[in-house]
Design an enzyme around this catalytic site. Structure first.
Site, PDB file in Angstrom:
ATOM      1  N   TRP A   1      30.279  -0.834   6.848  1.00  0.00           N
ATOM      2  CA  TRP A   1      31.018  -1.388   5.605  1.00  0.00           C
ATOM      3  C   TRP A   1      32.431  -1.629   5.973  1.00  0.00           C
ATOM      4  O   TRP A   1      32.926  -2.615   5.038  1.00  0.00           O
ATOM      5  CB  TRP A   1      30.895  -0.738   4.248  1.00  0.00           C
ATOM      6  CG  TRP A   1      31.919   0.281   4.289  1.00  0.00           C
ATOM      7  CD1 TRP A   1      32.034   1.416   5.096  1.00  0.00           C
ATOM      8  CD2 TRP A   1      32.472   0.629   3.170  1.00  0.00           C
ATOM      9  NE1 TRP A   1      32.946   2.151   4.788  1.00  0.00           N
ATOM     10  CE2 TRP A   1      33.396   1.802   3.548  1.00  0.00           C
ATOM     11  CE3 TRP A   1      32.703   0.233   1.783  1.00  0.00           C
ATOM     12  CZ2 TRP A   1      34.334   2.322   2.532  1.00  0.00           C
ATOM     13  CZ3 TRP A   1      33.595   0.755   0.933  1.00  0.00           C
ATOM     14  CH2 TRP A   1      34.257   2.024   1.292  1.00  0.00           C
ATOM     15  N   ASP A   2      32.814  -1.380   7.209  1.00  0.00           N
ATOM     16  CA  ASP A   2      34.164  -1.897   7.644  1.00  0.00           C
ATOM     17  C   ASP A   2      34.385  -3.342   7.825  1.00  0.00           C
ATOM     18  O   ASP A   2      35.706  -3.401   7.664  1.00  0.00           O
ATOM     19  CB  ASP A   2      34.577  -1.007   9.031  1.00  0.00           C
ATOM     20  CG  ASP A   2      34.151   0.627   9.021  1.00  0.00           C
ATOM     21  OD1 ASP A   2      32.982   1.109   8.847  1.00  0.00           O
ATOM     22  OD2 ASP A   2      34.888   1.362   9.190  1.00  0.00           O
TER      23      ASP A   2
ATOM     24  N   GLU B   1      31.595   9.979   0.824  1.00  0.00           N
ATOM     25  CA  GLU B   1      30.499  10.611   1.618  1.00  0.00           C
ATOM     26  C   GLU B   1      30.234  12.147   1.843  1.00  0.00           C
ATOM     27  O   GLU B   1      29.453  12.527   2.327  1.00  0.00           O
ATOM     28  CB  GLU B   1      30.995  10.024   3.011  1.00  0.00           C
ATOM     29  CG  GLU B   1      30.853   8.632   3.322  1.00  0.00           C
ATOM     30  CD  GLU B   1      31.197   8.183   4.904  1.00  0.00           C
ATOM     31  OE1 GLU B   1      32.140   8.824   5.518  1.00  0.00           O
ATOM     32  OE2 GLU B   1      30.406   7.093   5.149  1.00  0.00           O
TER      33      GLU B   1
ATOM     34  N   LYS C   1      36.472  13.194   0.620  1.00  0.00           N
ATOM     35  CA  LYS C   1      36.872  12.734   2.019  1.00  0.00           C
ATOM     36  C   LYS C   1      37.848  11.594   2.015  1.00  0.00           C
ATOM     37  O   LYS C   1      38.806  11.592   2.748  1.00  0.00           O
ATOM     38  CB  LYS C   1      35.850  12.495   2.771  1.00  0.00           C
ATOM     39  CG  LYS C   1      35.988  11.806   4.177  1.00  0.00           C
ATOM     40  CD  LYS C   1      34.748  11.427   4.963  1.00  0.00           C
ATOM     41  CE  LYS C   1      34.917  10.703   6.489  1.00  0.00           C
ATOM     42  NZ  LYS C   1      33.673  10.097   6.915  1.00  0.00           N
ATOM     43  N   GLN C   2      37.567  10.540   1.348  1.00  0.00           N
ATOM     44  CA  GLN C   2      38.633   9.275   0.834  1.00  0.00           C
ATOM     45  C   GLN C   2      38.051   8.775  -0.314  1.00  0.00           C
ATOM     46  O   GLN C   2      37.707   9.357  -0.961  1.00  0.00           O
ATOM     47  CB  GLN C   2      37.957   8.554   2.247  1.00  0.00           C
ATOM     48  CG  GLN C   2      36.516   8.036   2.260  1.00  0.00           C
ATOM     49  CD  GLN C   2      35.979   7.301   3.206  1.00  0.00           C
ATOM     50  OE1 GLN C   2      36.881   6.470   3.927  1.00  0.00           O
ATOM     51  NE2 GLN C   2      34.846   7.323   3.521  1.00  0.00           N
TER      52      GLN C   2
END
Length: 797
Positions: free
Chosen positions: A355-356, A494, A614-615
């Protein structure tokens, strides 16, 4: 908590040069990745020409779209992985004085400089052999932006204290493997088998290799030139080399130029890869001629990427743009390739597309819309694979894979290794279905920026509609609560892939996933309305899309469940029932918590039990949309969100986020612009140097983080200018941090090649170059203006 601000940028005192002094084996992998040269067709790491893959050096070269699938046995299971293939090594070049050993490095002294303005890697070294003979070495290399199949290496040798015959060996090495990522070792590494080598009547070296499990063939041809050289050759399976002997004297430079052409069976307009490479290598000009046309192309690229900002980070800014343009360029457009998350700079994530691209295309839309369109074409060509995936799930529409490579099937790994515990664990990352919404978002944003109705009609709308169909199909109605739910998914975080103690993986009603699904369902109708009537009818007939189904889309899109707790947006349904981690204790025990999931698993625990991320996950909504748009989206779903929701939600999750991804700093910098500009600036600085400083501790050596690189640049381009593209207009709402006094940039918008925007603390100035395009509408804090080509308008803040 916000990261510590970087202490300036001593690594790049010259904003157009990345320079390294000396040799540091612990840092060599990082340097090789950051000093890579490429052109969108290929990227070659900045390894020394004499180096071999030995655990310190890794001379990898990667060709866009060249994958090979191989099976491995892991923890008693047979798994298949598709890898970006490490191409035959074009670089090998070494030398020796009479009776000496071949130089294998490291040199006694060395300076390596990457010229970002021209795309040239220069190495200046002093080599002292076992007899004390000193030779000055200067090497320049490039991967041509003018001729993407060409690479060139110029080596100049100057003896200081000896004379006699200088021997130079210049080769092509097909004995390569994919060994650049330590945690992948033990998996199948050999993806190429030799298919021939030799020298032709003109003295050109040739080397061919075939992918072990796919029809891919790669052919290299090398020409070597040097004045008054005596040339011999050596060949064996998988290896071909020129052996040159030149007369050398103290203080008299001797130059050897190696020019290599690369083609594959994927290339268009060729008879065979070998014939094409032989012709190109034979016809190529001198190094200086190649450099001149290469430099011209780079100057064109830099003009189109102009961003001027009055802060001390211009060097990292240029470095990030440089690697983006090396990974995806005009030479990528016809290759049918996506944007690999780690560039073409290494083997992390096996060269797959994630998805980056969501972070990359937001930048490209307003700089190189033709590149953004090519990425979206890559996705559309794999729409049938996404349909098959949905069908296998028993659903309708299209499910795009979390990891994509050659043909669009799901490439996510089934197992992953925790290096802290040594255990192979089930991998459920394929449940990140939100990647489909990212594809839909990219399609709509490209259309808004370009006005490319032709693309929308021919490809974009079809993909968007099938993604919307999937979300409608995936939603189930909860009669007890009167809403629709999407179950068994993962969010961007994630870390959480299941409820504590659950027998099945996946989470229910991830807020980011559900709000994006609602947005996609609404945009599907907008996409249909934007099409010409006859094309709308054709597409509805082709997809068997009737009014009843469209009505269901709107019903689902307005009534998806969005969980809240404690006055904040919940990451997923039930998040509030998770335990709080003892953050103080863990920070005392572990200085770096970025891989908290691995730490807990190694302790016999699971991150699924805790409120730890995580983010950014829920906060991603404020990254993709303005605060007003998020409020409108939530209100459409029945939640009258107030202005304080962003601040409360950001504060809540920031305390529980470890920033285990380079993308995390990008998102938090963006979100905090609206509530804490000082913290936003700290996150921006962290994102800007994430690869330069290798802030993820060793990962950049395996490949740059392209999403974070592009996202950091886009923070200047769109976040701090408050630039949005919607409703057939450019919207501006500048929010400059105190450390940034002025921003200037040139954009492309709906056919305009010169939209200049300058922002300072008091004014915004917008200028259009003279051309025949339509006027551009500008919205700025309640003011609306129309600017015609050739006009300039200044707005006072």
């Amino acid at each position: 908590m916000a990261p510590d601000p970087p202490a300036g940028y001593p690594d790049m005192p010259d904003p157009w040069t990345l320079r390294y002094q000396g040799f540091d084996p612990d840092e060599e992998g990082l340097r090789e990745a950051l000093c890579a040269v490429g052109n969108g067709y290929l990227v070659s790491r900045g390894a020394a020409p004499e180096a071999v893959a030995d655990g310190v050096h890794y001379p990898g070269t990667y060709l866009a779209g060249c994958y090979d699938r191989a099976e491995s046995t892991v923890a008693g299971r047979v798994v298949a992985n598709e890898d970006l293939v490490n191409c035959p090594n074009w670089l090998p070049l070494t030398f020796r004085a009479p009776g000496g050993a071949w130089f294998a490095g490291p040199p006694a002294e060395q300076t390596v400089e990457l010229d970002l303005r021209r795309g040239v890697l220069t190495r200046r070294a002093l080599v002292v052999d076992e007899r004390g003979r000193r030779t000055r070495l200067v090497q320049r290399r490039l991967a041509s932006q003018a001729r993407p199949h060409l690479l060139a290496l110029e080596s100049t040798f100057t003896p200081e204290n000896w004379s006699g015959p200088l021997e130079v060996r210049s080769g092509l090495d097909g004995d390569v493997a994919n060994t650049g990522v330590a945690r992948y070792r033990g998996l199948t590494e050999r993806h190429l088998v030799p298919a021939g080598q030799g020298v032709d009547e003109a003295g050109l070296l040739r080397l061919e290799a075939d992918a072990a499990n796919s029809p891919l063939r790669i052919a290299l041809c090398a020409r070597v030139s040097a004045s008054a050289a005596r040339v011999a050759t050596e060949c064996r399976e998988g290896w071909a080399a020129h052996l040159l002997t030149l007369d050398a004297e103290p203080a008299r430079p001797v130059t050897v130029t190696k020019t290599v052409a690369v083609h594959t069976s994927r290339d268009r307009a060729i008879e065979t890869p070998l014939r094409a490479s032989r012709q190109l290598a034979a016809d190529a000009g001198s190094f200086d001629e190649l450099l001149a046309e290469h430099t011209l192309r780079w100057s064109e690229l830099w003009r189109r990427c102009r961003i001027e900002a009055d802060f001390d980070g211009s060097g990292p800014l240029h470095l990030n743009l440089f690697h983006l343009l090396q990974t995806y360029s005009e030479h990528s457009v016809d290759l049918d390739v996506g944007v690999p998350a780690r560039g073409l700079h290494g083997e992390a994530y096996r060269g797959h597309v994630f998805w980056d691209e969501l972070f990359v295309l937001r930048l490209l839309n307003l700089r190189f819309p033709e590149l953004a369109r090519a990425v979206l074409r890559y996705r559309h060509r794999r729409l049938d694979a996404a349909r098959r995936q949905a069908h296998e799930l028993g659903l309708r529409g299209a499910v795009y894979p979390w990891q994509s490579a050659a043909d669009g099937r799901e490439e996510s790994q089934q197992l992953h290794l925790n290096p802290l515990s040594g255990r192979w664990l089930p991998d459920h990352s394929h449940l990140q279905r939100h990647v489909g919404s990212a594809v839909a978002y990219n399609i709509w944003q490209y259309y808004q920026a370009s006005g490319d109705r032709e693309f929308l009609a021919a490809a974009g709308a079809e993909s968007l509609l099938e993604i919307a169909r999937f979300w409608s199909s995936a939603a189930s109605y909860d009669r007890a609560h009167g809403h629709w739910s999407i179950r068994g998914v993962l969010g961007p975080d994630e870390y959480h892939d299941a409820y504590p103690g659950a027998a099945r993986p996946g989470l229910d009603d991830n807020a980011y996933t559900n709000v994006l699904a609602s947005w996609v369902l609404a945009r599907a109708q907008d996409a249909l309305d934007a099409l010409p009537g006859y094309r709308r009818d054709e597409l509805r007939e082709r997809l068997d899309l009737d009014d009843l189904e469209l009505d269901r889309w709107q019903e689902v899109g307005r009534h998806l469940h969005i969980p809240f707790h404690d006055g904040v947006l919940s990451q997923f349904d039930g998040y509030e029932r998770l335990a709080e981690l003892d953050w103080r204790a863990y920070r005392l025990r572990y200085p770096d918590l970025r891989r908290l999931d691995r730490i807990l698993e190694a302790e016999g625990d699971s991150v699924n039990r805790y409120k730890a991320s995580k983010q950014a996950d829920a906060l991603m909504l404020w990254f993709l949309f303005s605060a007003r748009e998020v409020r409108d989206l939530l209100r459409r779903l029945g939640h009258p969100a107030g202005h304080e929701l962003l601040r409360r939600t950001a504060d809540y999750y920031l305390r529980r986020t470890v920033h285990g991804s380079t993308l995390s700093s990008v998102v938090h910098a963006w979100v905090l612009t609206r509530s804490d500009r000082r913290a936003s600036w700290r996150y921006f600085r962290d994102a800007l140097v994430a690869d330069l400083r290798d802030t993820q501790h060793g990962t950049t050596a395996e490949g740059v983080h392209l999403g974070a690189m592009a996202g950091a640049v886009d923070l200047l381009q769109r976040c701090y200018t408050g630039l949005e593209v919607r409703e057939d207009a450019l919207w501006l709402d500048p929010r400059l941090p105190s450390a940034l006094g002025r921003l200037e940039l040139d954009l492309r918008y709906r056919g305009h090649w010169g939209v200049a925007i300058a922002v300072d603390r008091r004014t915004v100035t917008v200028s259009l170059r003279e051309d025949r395009q339509e006027p551009v509408r500008i919205h700025l804090r309640g003011t609306e203006a129309t600017i015609r080509p050739g006009e300039t308008r200044r707005f006072h803040l």
